[in-house]
Write an enzyme that holds these catalytic residues in place. Sequence first.
Site, short mmCIF file in Angstrom:
data_model
loop_
_atom_site.label_atom_id
_atom_site.label_comp_id
_atom_site.label_asym_id
_atom_site.label_seq_id
_atom_site.Cartn_x
_atom_site.Cartn_y
_atom_site.Cartn_z
N GLU A 45 -18.82 -6.38 -2.41
CA GLU A 45 -17.56 -6.35 -1.43
C GLU A 45 -17.38 -7.55 -2.27
O GLU A 45 -16.12 -7.97 -3.36
CB GLU A 45 -16.61 -6.29 -0.25
CG GLU A 45 -16.21 -5.33 -0.04
CD GLU A 45 -14.88 -5.01 -0.68
OE1 GLU A 45 -13.68 -5.15 0.03
OE2 GLU A 45 -14.55 -4.04 -1.83
N GLU A 101 -12.69 0.26 -9.32
CA GLU A 101 -12.23 -0.10 -10.50
C GLU A 101 -13.15 -0.47 -11.03
O GLU A 101 -13.24 -0.64 -12.67
CB GLU A 101 -11.81 -1.59 -9.80
CG GLU A 101 -10.48 -1.94 -8.88
CD GLU A 101 -10.79 -1.08 -7.82
OE1 GLU A 101 -9.54 -0.87 -7.03
OE2 GLU A 101 -11.81 -1.00 -7.09
N GLU A 138 1.49 -1.12 0.13
CA GLU A 138 -0.20 0.13 -0.37
C GLU A 138 0.67 1.27 0.14
O GLU A 138 0.54 1.84 -0.48
CB GLU A 138 -1.28 -0.18 1.26
CG GLU A 138 -1.69 -1.20 1.68
CD GLU A 138 -3.38 -0.54 -0.14
OE1 GLU A 138 -3.79 -1.88 0.67
OE2 GLU A 138 -2.90 0.23 -0.27
N ASP A 171 -4.73 -10.10 -8.05
CA ASP A 171 -4.84 -8.57 -9.25
C ASP A 171 -3.71 -7.48 -10.07
O ASP A 171 -3.96 -8.35 -11.33
CB ASP A 171 -6.35 -7.57 -8.89
CG ASP A 171 -5.76 -7.38 -7.63
OD1 ASP A 171 -4.48 -6.93 -7.02
OD2 ASP A 171 -6.38 -5.98 -6.69
#
EC number: 3.2.1.-
Length: 854
Positions: free
Chosen positions: A382, A400, A141, A288
């Site tokens: 989610e 996204e 992150e 991902d």
Amino acid sequence: MGNRVVRGTQSFRAFVMLLAAVFSSGFLCAVVAQDGQAMSAEEKTQVREQILEMFDHAYGSYMKYAYPADELMPLSCRGRVRGLEPNRGDIDDSLGKFSLTLIDTLDTLVLLNRLEDFEEAVKKTVKDVRLDNDVVVSVFETNIRVLGGLLGAHVMADLLKQRGEKMQWYGDELLHMAKDLGYRLLPAFNTTSGLPYPRVNLRYGVVNPLSRTGTETDTCTACAGTMILEFAALSRLSGESVFEEHARKALDVLWEKRQRGSNLMGTVINIHNGDWVRRDSGVGAGIDSYYEYLMKAYILLGDNVYLERFNTHYSAIMKYISQPPLLLSVHMHNPTVNVRSWMDSLLAFFPGLQVLRGDLKPAIETHEMLYQVTKQHKFLPEAFTTEFRVHWGQHPLRPEFAESTYFLYKATGDPYYLKVGQSIVEKLNTHTRVPCGFAAVQDVRTGAHEDRMDSFFLAEMFKYLYLLFSEKSHLPFDIDDYIFTTEAHLLPVSLSTSQPACEGNNTDLYTTQVEDLFTYSCPSAQTLFPNNPSFAKTIRDSYKYLTGVGRAPHTSPVRGIELPLHDTGMEPVEFLKSMGISLTPLTDMAAASSASRTKDSQKGVYRVKLVAEVRHTPEEEEVVPHIVQLISPPFLGRTVLTAGPAKFGMDLTKQEHGVKGSIVKSVPYTACGHIENPIELQGHIALALRGDCMFAAKARRLQEAGAIGVIFIDQREDSSSAETPLFQMVGDGESTDDITVPLVFLFSREGAILTGALQEHQNVDVLLLPKERQLGKEKTEKLNIKFRLAKEGELEDNEADTGTTIRLVLESDVESEAEGEMSEVVHPSTCTAHTEADHQEPCSLDRKSPQSTP
């Protein structure tokens, strides 16, 4: 090596030229709006102005109420400072006391032409932000949000300075900060494999007595494989190759650890020996951006190795994971086996990546499926099942879906995607806007808010929405000269040619077995839309009513039975089992008349008789509700909380006296990170909040910390066992044989009673056991009801004589009265049969013994 570099540069330049052609203002071809009229320039301007107003509200709220804190708490109208707010587990690993939201938003300010705000924000960053804080942060992150934010902002500041418009005082301060941060992240790569630790202390690094990290053994595939864009850009902008070298090595290790038979990747890997810890393979959470960065590293750096690896993985994804329009996780070693029947919202980025790949048909299919889910639930949950029910209800304002909408519009020019984008804007403004910003949705089913506005909302959502409704003339620079990182930070594609590759950073070439039309270039308009402007609409139409939303009401001659299958996150069959109901499929009856077959010839529709069998069931076959009984003073067993069981861990039905212990809250409460209070948990029953990671992962951590049992508490407000059916907690798709402690689940109202008791009395003893063994209550005999479906004529006459069967006959409206004469048949020793003409009380199945009567 020289030939390989030349080939890579030539194919890269061809790719970039074609990419620019794809994303030019003319698009691939002029597609007429097939799902409604095209959006006028005036309408686009109105939406664009609305997006700018929303951004000003969100960014202004952060600066007014939260700065210099990392995040805004929009419901509380204050900043979230790590250590001053309740610990949220892994989520808080993003917070490093470095004004996260400000740094993440810097290049968004430039894109949205907020140049005065950008210059002021850069000055604040240089003056106020410290990167040497004694805090443990996520390497992943911090890389994508802070390092990427600093690099993107440096590129923008340098651009404005060269134009002579703004930032004339700027002297690469942001780049110096980025290099400082890069060196603070480097200790995470000090492992035998080269895969990075998941966390690092910004001041003390890893494996330092003061670092409070370095004991981890695992990391996710995306966590280790999403470093190359930022680290390579840092190397090429600073001239120090060490960053790109470490990021490349991590990618090399991951590539070598792929499953050679399927070319798939697992989700979690051991950073020391490279063994796979979780072998489920998909394109969503945990994996991902690994795929995304392989493709984008080729675009940014011009190295064929990255593209060839991506194409190899992409072929495997399309072979095993893509089941249009679904993207389902499979077992990497046995890819024909689906490991779960739900999808997470992070996979919504994948249609956008498929656009870059040039594979538009599956991109359109999956995007349309996602759009239908948003129409049903307002936002992407989610996680949602293959039947498009809610699995996890949260929506933390993830961008996204907007990202993929933007890329599909750029590739097709189809105004349909403008309408999709407009719906995103309207739903955000209607359902998430609050006086102090925008609040995440705690549960899409209820619309309840969460006191949370993640930095990616400003960094990504507003970029993609603004670009969707903008022409090139509205932008301060040519967007086609930049590549988006996974956090939507802007890095110039010119890095591959303007800055030389770092010495020693070329890996051995891997040649894909099959190369197709799209391997090295974007396809032409004739390939995508062969003289057919309705190409995209034709694909979408197949999925237009996928979730049932928008479909005209359809009447059926067959009467249906609606079972209470609420959005519990369980499979329907498992839900029925938890209620003591099992379904037994029966074969077709040869005696069925041809007329009946003709009438019921619709696929999947049958005339059935519902037979309820009342029988004694062995105790071990029952799905038994559990309880948490408070037994210490002043409760003394009088407070009993209904709890759900788990399908793994200790089987409490086989423990004669249950499990007794004192309760202690886990730190962090979600138990999704390193357990910080193992001494307090030793020999006690742990309390942990549901959410953020799987039940099995929490249980393993708490068991390793010494807990003798775990009580999970629902994080959704006001949920209760009185209003929501109990369910069984399930594992994570891997073996759970190693989990041996008992596990139970409380809804939030029951959980509040338990935590309130702990807060008031400090020492609270509880007993975990099946409900039927509750202390101080007379034992009662339970009945298990099993339903099986039978076709017309299957029941024999002699079955009417059996005293253990109740037959409930459901006929369609067109059946004769004679066919429906039988009402109920029950055992004469338990209650009296009745018909509509009788005035006796109906039979009760809730009894203390088989001989009692109502």
